[in-house]
Design a protein around this motif. Structure first.
Motif, PDB file in Angstrom:
ATOM      1  N   PHE A  11       0.857  -1.184   0.000  1.00  0.00           N
ATOM      2  CA  PHE A  11       0.000   0.000   0.000  1.00  0.00           C
ATOM      3  C   PHE A  11       0.894   1.236   0.000  1.00  0.00           C
ATOM      4  O   PHE A  11       2.004   1.207   0.527  1.00  0.00           O
ATOM      5  N   PRO A  12       0.433   2.339  -0.624  1.00  0.00           N
ATOM      6  CA  PRO A  12       1.235   3.565  -0.638  1.00  0.00           C
ATOM      7  C   PRO A  12       1.679   3.950   0.774  1.00  0.00           C
ATOM      8  O   PRO A  12       0.960   3.694   1.738  1.00  0.00           O
ATOM      9  N   PRO A  13       2.891   4.491   0.889  1.00  0.00           N
ATOM     10  CA  PRO A  13       3.703   5.125  -0.154  1.00  0.00           C
ATOM     11  C   PRO A  13       4.468   4.167  -1.070  1.00  0.00           C
ATOM     12  O   PRO A  13       5.278   4.631  -1.876  1.00  0.00           O
ATOM     13  N   GLU A  14       4.260   2.852  -0.958  1.00  0.00           N
ATOM     14  CA  GLU A  14       4.897   1.939  -1.915  1.00  0.00           C
ATOM     15  C   GLU A  14       4.358   2.189  -3.316  1.00  0.00           C
ATOM     16  O   GLU A  14       3.221   2.635  -3.480  1.00  0.00           O
ATOM     17  N   LEU A  39      -5.981  -3.118   5.864  1.00  0.00           N
ATOM     18  CA  LEU A  39      -5.080  -3.763   6.823  1.00  0.00           C
ATOM     19  C   LEU A  39      -3.811  -4.136   6.073  1.00  0.00           C
ATOM     20  O   LEU A  39      -3.839  -4.950   5.148  1.00  0.00           O
ATOM     21  N   THR A  40      -2.706  -3.522   6.446  1.00  0.00           N
ATOM     22  CA  THR A  40      -1.453  -3.701   5.720  1.00  0.00           C
ATOM     23  C   THR A  40      -0.287  -3.722   6.703  1.00  0.00           C
ATOM     24  O   THR A  40      -0.493  -3.774   7.918  1.00  0.00           O
ATOM     25  N   THR A  41       0.919  -3.702   6.176  1.00  0.00           N
ATOM     26  CA  THR A  41       2.103  -3.650   7.015  1.00  0.00           C
ATOM     27  C   THR A  41       2.878  -2.364   6.718  1.00  0.00           C
ATOM     28  O   THR A  41       2.406  -1.511   5.963  1.00  0.00           O
ATOM     29  N   VAL A  42       4.044  -2.232   7.293  1.00  0.00           N
ATOM     30  CA  VAL A  42       4.836  -1.016   7.074  1.00  0.00           C
ATOM     31  C   VAL A  42       5.389  -1.007   5.655  1.00  0.00           C
ATOM     32  O   VAL A  42       5.685  -2.057   5.085  1.00  0.00           O
ATOM     33  N   PRO A  43       5.544   0.176   5.051  1.00  0.00           N
ATOM     34  CA  PRO A  43       6.124   0.238   3.704  1.00  0.00           C
ATOM     35  C   PRO A  43       7.536  -0.344   3.713  1.00  0.00           C
ATOM     36  O   PRO A  43       8.353   0.003   4.564  1.00  0.00           O
ATOM     37  N   ASN A  44       7.829  -1.228   2.748  1.00  0.00           N
ATOM     38  CA  ASN A  44       9.177  -1.811   2.678  1.00  0.00           C
ATOM     39  C   ASN A  44       9.496  -2.409   1.322  1.00  0.00           C
ATOM     40  O   ASN A  44      10.637  -2.808   1.076  1.00  0.00           O
ATOM     41  N   TYR A  45       8.516  -2.470   0.421  1.00  0.00           N
ATOM     42  CA  TYR A  45       8.738  -3.111  -0.878  1.00  0.00           C
ATOM     43  C   TYR A  45       9.398  -2.130  -1.845  1.00  0.00           C
ATOM     44  O   TYR A  45       9.010  -0.971  -1.910  1.00  0.00           O
ATOM     45  N   PRO A  46      10.415  -2.573  -2.642  1.00  0.00           N
ATOM     46  CA  PRO A  46      10.963  -3.924  -2.737  1.00  0.00           C
ATOM     47  C   PRO A  46      12.268  -4.116  -1.960  1.00  0.00           C
ATOM     48  O   PRO A  46      12.857  -5.165  -2.019  1.00  0.00           O
ATOM     49  N   GLU A  62      -3.398   5.377  10.064  1.00  0.00           N
ATOM     50  CA  GLU A  62      -3.284   6.560   9.217  1.00  0.00           C
ATOM     51  C   GLU A  62      -4.609   6.796   8.509  1.00  0.00           C
ATOM     52  O   GLU A  62      -5.472   5.913   8.452  1.00  0.00           O
ATOM     53  N   LEU A  63      -4.749   7.971   7.926  1.00  0.00           N
ATOM     54  CA  LEU A  63      -5.873   8.278   7.048  1.00  0.00           C
ATOM     55  C   LEU A  63      -5.292   8.818   5.752  1.00  0.00           C
ATOM     56  O   LEU A  63      -4.664   9.877   5.733  1.00  0.00           O
ATOM     57  N   LEU A  64      -5.454   8.061   4.660  1.00  0.00           N
ATOM     58  CA  LEU A  64      -4.894   8.440   3.362  1.00  0.00           C
ATOM     59  C   LEU A  64      -6.014   8.536   2.335  1.00  0.00           C
ATOM     60  O   LEU A  64      -6.624   7.521   1.990  1.00  0.00           O
ATOM     61  N   PRO A 287      12.514   3.958  -8.886  1.00  0.00           N
ATOM     62  CA  PRO A 287      11.049   4.064  -8.981  1.00  0.00           C
ATOM     63  C   PRO A 287      10.597   5.504  -8.778  1.00  0.00           C
ATOM     64  O   PRO A 287      11.164   6.234  -7.957  1.00  0.00           O
ATOM     65  N   GLN A 288       9.592   5.902  -9.512  1.00  0.00           N
ATOM     66  CA  GLN A 288       9.072   7.264  -9.425  1.00  0.00           C
ATOM     67  C   GLN A 288       7.767   7.292  -8.629  1.00  0.00           C
ATOM     68  O   GLN A 288       6.991   6.331  -8.665  1.00  0.00           O
ATOM     69  N   PRO A 289       7.503   8.377  -7.910  1.00  0.00           N
ATOM     70  CA  PRO A 289       6.201   8.509  -7.245  1.00  0.00           C
ATOM     71  C   PRO A 289       5.084   8.340  -8.267  1.00  0.00           C
ATOM     72  O   PRO A 289       5.198   8.794  -9.414  1.00  0.00           O
ATOM     73  N   HIS A 290       4.007   7.717  -7.857  1.00  0.00           N
ATOM     74  CA  HIS A 290       2.948   7.410  -8.815  1.00  0.00           C
ATOM     75  C   HIS A 290       2.372   8.663  -9.453  1.00  0.00           C
ATOM     76  O   HIS A 290       1.963   8.643 -10.629  1.00  0.00           O
ATOM     77  N   GLU A 291       2.345   9.773  -8.710  1.00  0.00           N
ATOM     78  CA  GLU A 291       1.794  11.002  -9.280  1.00  0.00           C
ATOM     79  C   GLU A 291       2.664  11.554 -10.403  1.00  0.00           C
ATOM     80  O   GLU A 291       2.219  12.385 -11.199  1.00  0.00           O
ATOM     81  N   ARG A 292       3.932  11.099 -10.505  1.00  0.00           N
ATOM     82  CA  ARG A 292       4.810  11.547 -11.589  1.00  0.00           C
ATOM     83  C   ARG A 292       4.795  10.600 -12.793  1.00  0.00           C
ATOM     84  O   ARG A 292       5.346  10.930 -13.840  1.00  0.00           O
ATOM     85  N   MET A 293       4.146   9.464 -12.646  1.00  0.00           N
ATOM     86  CA  MET A 293       4.171   8.491 -13.741  1.00  0.00           C
ATOM     87  C   MET A 293       3.494   8.979 -15.024  1.00  0.00           C
ATOM     88  O   MET A 293       3.952   8.627 -16.116  1.00  0.00           O
ATOM     89  N   PRO A 294       2.435   9.787 -14.971  1.00  0.00           N
ATOM     90  CA  PRO A 294       1.914  10.319 -16.242  1.00  0.00           C
ATOM     91  C   PRO A 294       2.974  11.093 -17.025  1.00  0.00           C
ATOM     92  O   PRO A 294       3.026  11.001 -18.266  1.00  0.00           O
TER      93      PRO A 294
END
Length: 437
Positions: A11-14, A39-46, A62-64, A287-294
């Motif tokens: 889950f983001p920020p991944e 329900l997720t875990t801490v960001p760590n991928y990859p 959190e609230l995202l 990897p680029q932030p998803h908002e920059r992928m466009p």
């Protein structure tokens, strides 16, 4: 208000495709009036590296984007080394319901994705305890894909994984297949057509849209070379060694640049190979932030969508192709089966080549470089195609319909008592709320 719980370790920020897919779906559901918890875990991928702000917590909320996110501690590992990854996945599947069971509240329905297959453990435990149905979302047939890729050969582990897979299909209230190939495979294996539904991946066509290439390149700081882009996971499934072999054939064409954006288990080895081959026309980017992928997609002249030549992948629909098409970029597709029928034959948005065929890949790149009008047509066709059939908003509405039908049935959820020692764990987890280790 209907409460939907997603269970996923990504889950983001991944920036991984599952994280993007589930977060966009979750946020669209929130906009449509649903209460959504993840329900997720801490960001760590990859990398397996946890950002400092997430370290030391047993549970963190959190609230995202209107989505309630409950993160629980689990063992983390880089996305390499099969046994360590399995341990990390098993850790989340077993610990998530124990540590997060109280915090997620009382969902009306649970949605859990495989792979990782072991997330099914968390879904089955929580579905029993919360007395609610669960939907088993299948984006890849696991363990079959691991077996065909040569990642899993131990017969005992295969048998255990297959037991968990099949028993979860049977216990799930519905099975959600993201490709027709997956759906067909499940039906052939004995699941009923009423139990399995098809709902493909898609893209937010408002966020991913065509834009002037010069503008996009200026914002990214890219030059004006003819740019071939691969953006996504650098893993065993993609067979990116083929891209390097094609790059070697294209070295005399000084105006061609090949850019690989992303991370994964094979990236370090790919960088080593590129250096050994002295490939000056290949650039690796983080990897680029998803908002920059466009911007990234818009900067490319050609987008690559490759997979290994494995029979199971004939039923795959790589998520990156939806984003590329939404940005009106032409595709060179190295995938057989369902993806080729969709993108080349139905959409008319790609040139298809044989998977893992470097000669064919290099030839297709040169052909599109010389036929820029065709490349433009392919891109425009792709944009129209995803707008009409794969817009995220429309797919979310279809998911709403499926959830409503499921809840109308009111099917009871049954699970053996021995599988769910969560009663005591609920009491324990309450003391862990937002506490550091």
């Amino acid at each position: 208000m209907t409460h939907i719980l997603f269970i996923t370790p990504y889950f983001p920020p991944e920036k991984a495709a599952p994280a993007v897919r589930l977060s966009e779906t979750a946020m669209h559901l929130v906009k449509r009036g649903y209460q959504v918890t993840v329900l997720t875990t801490v960001p760590n991928y990859p990398t397996g590296i946890v950002p400092p702000e997430y370290r030391g917590y047993v549970i963190k909320k959190e609230l995202l984007g209107g989505v309630r996110v409950v993160r629980v501690w689990s063992y983390t590992s880089p996305n390499k080394g099969f046994l360590r990854r399995i341990l990390a996945q098993l850790s989340f599947g077993c610990l998530a319901p124990i540590l997060g069971g109280k915090a997620v509240g009382h969902p009306d329905v649970i949605i859990v994705e495989s792979p990782p297959l072991f997330d099914a453990i968390a879904a089955r435990v929580l579905a029993w305890y919360k007395r609610c149905p669960f939907i088993f979302l299948i984006s890849d047939l696991w363990p079959e894909s691991a077996i065909q890729l040569g990642m899993l050969s131990n017969r005992l582990l295969i048998n255990l994984a297959e037991w968990l897979e099949w028993s979860t299909y049977q216990r799930a209230s519905s099975v959600w297949a993201v490709t027709e190939g997956i759906r067909r495979s499940l039906l052939q294996r004995g699941l009923s057509s009423e139990h399995v539904f098809l709902l493909t991946n898609g893209v937010d066509t408002a966020k991913f849209h065509p834009m002037p290439q010069a503008q996009a390149r200026a914002e990214l700081g890219w030059d004006n070379q003819f740019t071939i882009l691969y953006a996504g996971t650098h893993g065993l499934s993609q067979g990116l060694e083929t891209v390097l072999m094609a790059a070697e054939q294209l070295q005399d064409h000084r105006d061609i640049s090949i850019v690989l954006v992303g991370d994964g288990a094979t990236k370090a080895d790919l960088i080593t190979q590129a250096k050994q081959r002295d490939l000056k026309n290949v650039t690796f980017l983080d990897p680029q932030p998803h908002e920059r992928m466009p911007l990234v997609w818009a900067s490319a002249d050609i987008c690559l969508v490759p997979l290994r030549k494995v029979p199971l992948f004939e039923g795959a629909l790589p998520s990156k192709m939806y984003e590329a098409m939404a940005c009106a970029r032409p595709i060179v597709l190295g995938v057989e089966g369902e993806a080729r029928r969709m993108v080349e034959q139905e959409a008319g948005a790609a040139l298809a080549v044989e998977p893992e065929n470097a000669d064919a890949l290099a030839s297709a790149i040169l052909y599109l470089r010389e036929n820029t009008e065709l490349a433009e047509v392919l891109g425009q066709r792709g944009r129209t195609f995803v707008q009409n059939r794969f817009d995220r908003e429309q797919l979310t509405i279809e998911l709403e319909t499926r959830i409503a039908k499921l809840l109308e049935k009111g099917e009871p959820v049954s699970e053996p008592r021995s599988l769910t020692p969560i009663d005591v764990a609920e009491v324990k987890s309450k003391t862990f709320q937002d506490m550091k280790l």
